[in-house]
Design an enzyme around this catalytic site. Structure first.
Site, PDB file in Angstrom:
ATOM      1  N   CYS A 121       0.897  -1.447   0.091  1.00  0.00           N
ATOM      2  CA  CYS A 121      -0.275   0.163   0.464  1.00  0.00           C
ATOM      3  C   CYS A 121       0.873   0.708   0.048  1.00  0.00           C
ATOM      4  O   CYS A 121       1.579   1.647   1.281  1.00  0.00           O
ATOM      5  CB  CYS A 121      -0.734   0.365   0.847  1.00  0.00           C
ATOM      6  N   CYS A 138      -0.487   4.167   1.878  1.00  0.00           N
ATOM      7  CA  CYS A 138       0.063   3.963   3.699  1.00  0.00           C
ATOM      8  C   CYS A 138       1.572   4.020   3.692  1.00  0.00           C
ATOM      9  O   CYS A 138       2.203   4.877   5.130  1.00  0.00           O
ATOM     10  CB  CYS A 138      -0.159   2.482   4.205  1.00  0.00           C
ATOM     11  N   ASP A 139       2.779   3.219   3.443  1.00  0.00           N
ATOM     12  CA  ASP A 139       3.866   3.245   3.125  1.00  0.00           C
ATOM     13  C   ASP A 139       4.495   3.821   2.777  1.00  0.00           C
ATOM     14  O   ASP A 139       5.679   4.744   3.098  1.00  0.00           O
ATOM     15  CB  ASP A 139       4.349   1.986   3.734  1.00  0.00           C
TER      16      ASP A 139
HETATM   17  C1  LIG Z   1      -0.777  -3.735   6.994  1.00  0.00           C
HETATM   18  C2  LIG Z   1      -1.556  -2.497   6.349  1.00  0.00           C
HETATM   19  C3  LIG Z   1      -1.426  -1.234   6.521  1.00  0.00           C
HETATM   20  C4  LIG Z   1      -2.700  -0.941   6.592  1.00  0.00           C
HETATM   21  N1  LIG Z   1      -2.781   0.912   6.576  1.00  0.00           N
HETATM   22  C5  LIG Z   1      -3.562   1.816   5.862  1.00  0.00           C
HETATM   23  C6  LIG Z   1      -2.758   3.062   6.656  1.00  0.00           C
HETATM   24  O1  LIG Z   1      -1.855   3.585   7.545  1.00  0.00           O
HETATM   25  N2  LIG Z   1      -3.964   4.169   5.854  1.00  0.00           N
HETATM   26  C7  LIG Z   1      -5.026   3.327   5.129  1.00  0.00           C
HETATM   27  O2  LIG Z   1      -5.572   4.377   4.853  1.00  0.00           O
HETATM   28  N3  LIG Z   1      -5.239   2.720   5.163  1.00  0.00           N
HETATM   29  C8  LIG Z   1      -4.479   1.895   5.422  1.00  0.00           C
HETATM   30  N4  LIG Z   1      -4.429  -0.005   4.386  1.00  0.00           N
HETATM   31  C9  LIG Z   1      -5.532  -0.064   3.764  1.00  0.00           C
HETATM   32  C10 LIG Z   1      -6.831   0.289   4.626  1.00  0.00           C
HETATM   33  O3  LIG Z   1      -6.758  -0.861   5.570  1.00  0.00           O
HETATM   34  C11 LIG Z   1      -7.762  -0.005   3.316  1.00  0.00           C
HETATM   35  O4  LIG Z   1      -8.004   0.501   2.111  1.00  0.00           O
HETATM   36  C12 LIG Z   1      -8.982  -1.107   4.195  1.00  0.00           C
HETATM   37  O5  LIG Z   1      -9.279  -1.461   5.817  1.00  0.00           O
HETATM   38  C13 LIG Z   1      -9.943  -1.074   3.199  1.00  0.00           C
HETATM   39  O6  LIG Z   1     -11.596  -1.421   4.054  1.00  0.00           O
HETATM   40  P1  LIG Z   1     -12.450  -1.856   3.557  1.00  0.00           P
HETATM   41  O7  LIG Z   1     -13.621  -2.320   4.513  1.00  0.00           O
HETATM   42  O8  LIG Z   1     -13.087  -1.891   2.035  1.00  0.00           O
HETATM   43  O9  LIG Z   1     -12.169  -3.141   3.093  1.00  0.00           O
HETATM   44  P2  LIG Z   1     -11.262  -4.432   4.367  1.00  0.00           P
HETATM   45  O10 LIG Z   1     -10.347  -3.673   5.301  1.00  0.00           O
HETATM   46  O11 LIG Z   1     -10.378  -5.562   3.579  1.00  0.00           O
HETATM   47  O12 LIG Z   1     -12.327  -4.876   4.866  1.00  0.00           O
HETATM   48  C14 LIG Z   1     -13.459  -6.223   4.026  1.00  0.00           C
HETATM   49  C15 LIG Z   1     -14.088  -7.196   5.147  1.00  0.00           C
HETATM   50  O13 LIG Z   1     -15.005  -7.336   4.339  1.00  0.00           O
HETATM   51  C16 LIG Z   1     -14.500  -9.404   5.039  1.00  0.00           C
HETATM   52  N5  LIG Z   1     -15.437  -9.773   4.236  1.00  0.00           N
HETATM   53  C17 LIG Z   1     -15.213 -10.325   2.990  1.00  0.00           C
HETATM   54  N6  LIG Z   1     -15.225 -11.523   2.462  1.00  0.00           N
HETATM   55  C18 LIG Z   1     -16.693 -11.920   3.180  1.00  0.00           C
HETATM   56  C19 LIG Z   1     -17.549 -12.522   2.900  1.00  0.00           C
HETATM   57  N7  LIG Z   1     -17.005 -13.564   2.138  1.00  0.00           N
HETATM   58  N8  LIG Z   1     -18.301 -12.886   3.881  1.00  0.00           N
HETATM   59  C20 LIG Z   1     -18.080 -12.017   5.244  1.00  0.00           C
HETATM   60  N9  LIG Z   1     -17.180 -10.803   5.272  1.00  0.00           N
HETATM   61  C21 LIG Z   1     -16.366 -11.036   4.128  1.00  0.00           C
HETATM   62  C22 LIG Z   1     -13.568  -9.222   5.597  1.00  0.00           C
HETATM   63  O14 LIG Z   1     -14.219 -10.150   6.554  1.00  0.00           O
HETATM   64  C23 LIG Z   1     -13.544  -7.840   6.369  1.00  0.00           C
HETATM   65  O15 LIG Z   1     -14.468  -7.650   7.035  1.00  0.00           O
HETATM   66  C24 LIG Z   1      -3.213  -0.508   5.552  1.00  0.00           C
HETATM   67  C25 LIG Z   1      -3.880  -1.616   5.180  1.00  0.00           C
HETATM   68  C26 LIG Z   1      -2.994  -3.190   5.597  1.00  0.00           C
HETATM   69  C27 LIG Z   1      -3.243  -4.451   5.218  1.00  0.00           C
END
Ligand SMILES: Cc1cc2nc3c(=O)[nH]c(=O)nc-3n(C[C@H](O)[C@H](O)[C@H](O)COP(=O)(O)OP(=O)(O)OC[C@H]3O[C@@H](n4cnc5c(N)ncnc54)[C@H](O)[C@@H]3O)c2cc1C
Length: 179
Positions: free
Chosen positions: A131, A134-135
């Site tokens: 990412c 992020c980093d």
């Molecule tokens: C190590 C790391 C560091 C990061 N640091 C930052 C940062 O500093 N700043 C920043 O802006 N972003 C950061 N990010 C990116 C950020 O975490 C993501 O952009 C964000 O979490 C995306 O949110 P989301 O809700 O779209 O998806 P996600 O956080 O990916 O959540 C997906 C959800 O869907 C659920 N799910 C998936 N498939 C299914 C299914 N079949 N049935 C039911 N539930 C399901 C999962 O269990 C989860 O709860 C980082 C990511 C990582 C991995």
């Protein structure tokens, strides 16, 4: 019958739950394999508005979850395996459980596709990042290289939508020196 079912409890799912809860829709959030999503796996989040000193990812997610619960969101464990949106009510299947919903919000997130290089996994957080937004900031001014790979995987359940594909090339600018 649920008014709204939200698949995923990352920041997108929790944001949807807060809004749907405040609209008195009593949303049901299905957690999936990763309750709290990707941010619950990380440490310091510096780019979230409203936190000038940053906030730990799990704390940020816990706050969002409490906020959603405060407005009536219900949470259930379980990963969705199948979704039928061909007719109403929509049918959402998570293992042995079947839910019916008037509306469905898919916030199932993404996970990075690694390149499969030697040492890649071991070095995540120590120079290898999936990412750049992020980093990239942490590596400013240091030598670095970037590989553009599609960031998104297909949903983990069967649903007739085209999979998104986003190149990481536009993220590279976060590692570039700025004047
Ligand atoms: C190590 C790391 C560091 C990061 N640091 C930052 C940062 O500093 N700043 C920043 O802006 N972003 C950061 N990010 C990116 C950020 O975490 C993501 O952009 C964000 O979490 C995306 O949110 P989301 O809700 O779209 O998806 P996600 O956080 O990916 O959540 C997906 C959800 O869907 C659920 N799910 C998936 N498939 C299914 C299914 N079949 N049935 C039911 N539930 C399901 C999962 O269990 C989860 O709860 C980082 C990511 C990582 C991995």
């Amino acid at each position: 019958m649920h008014n709204v079912v939200i698949i995923g409890s990352g920041c997108a799912g929790l944001t949807a739950a807060i809004y749907a809860g405040r609209a008195n829709l009593k949303p049901l959030v299905l957690d999936g394999h990763e309750p709290g999503g990707q941010l619950s796996l990380t440490t310091h989040v510096e780019n979230y508005p409203g936190f000038p000193d940053g906030i730990m990812g799990p704390e940020l997610i816990e706050n969002m979850r409490k906020q959603a619960q405060k407005f009536g969101a219900e949470f259930k464990a379980g990963a969705v395996t199948e979704v039928d949106v061909s007719k109403r009510p929509f049918k959402i299947i998570a293992g042995k459980d079947t839910y019916e919903a008037r509306s469905l919000i898919v916030a199932a997130g993404a996970s990075a596709r690694l390149l499969g290089l030697k040492g890649e996994r071991e070095l995540i957080g120590h120079g290898v990042s999936t990412c750049a937004t992020c980093d990239g900031y942490f590596f400013r001014g240091k030598p670095w290289s970037a590989a553009a790979i599609p960031l998104w995987k297909r949903p983990t359940f069967s649903l007739a939508t085209p999979a998104g594909s986003i190149s990481s090339t536009d993220e590279m600018s976060f590692g570039l020196p700025r004047s």
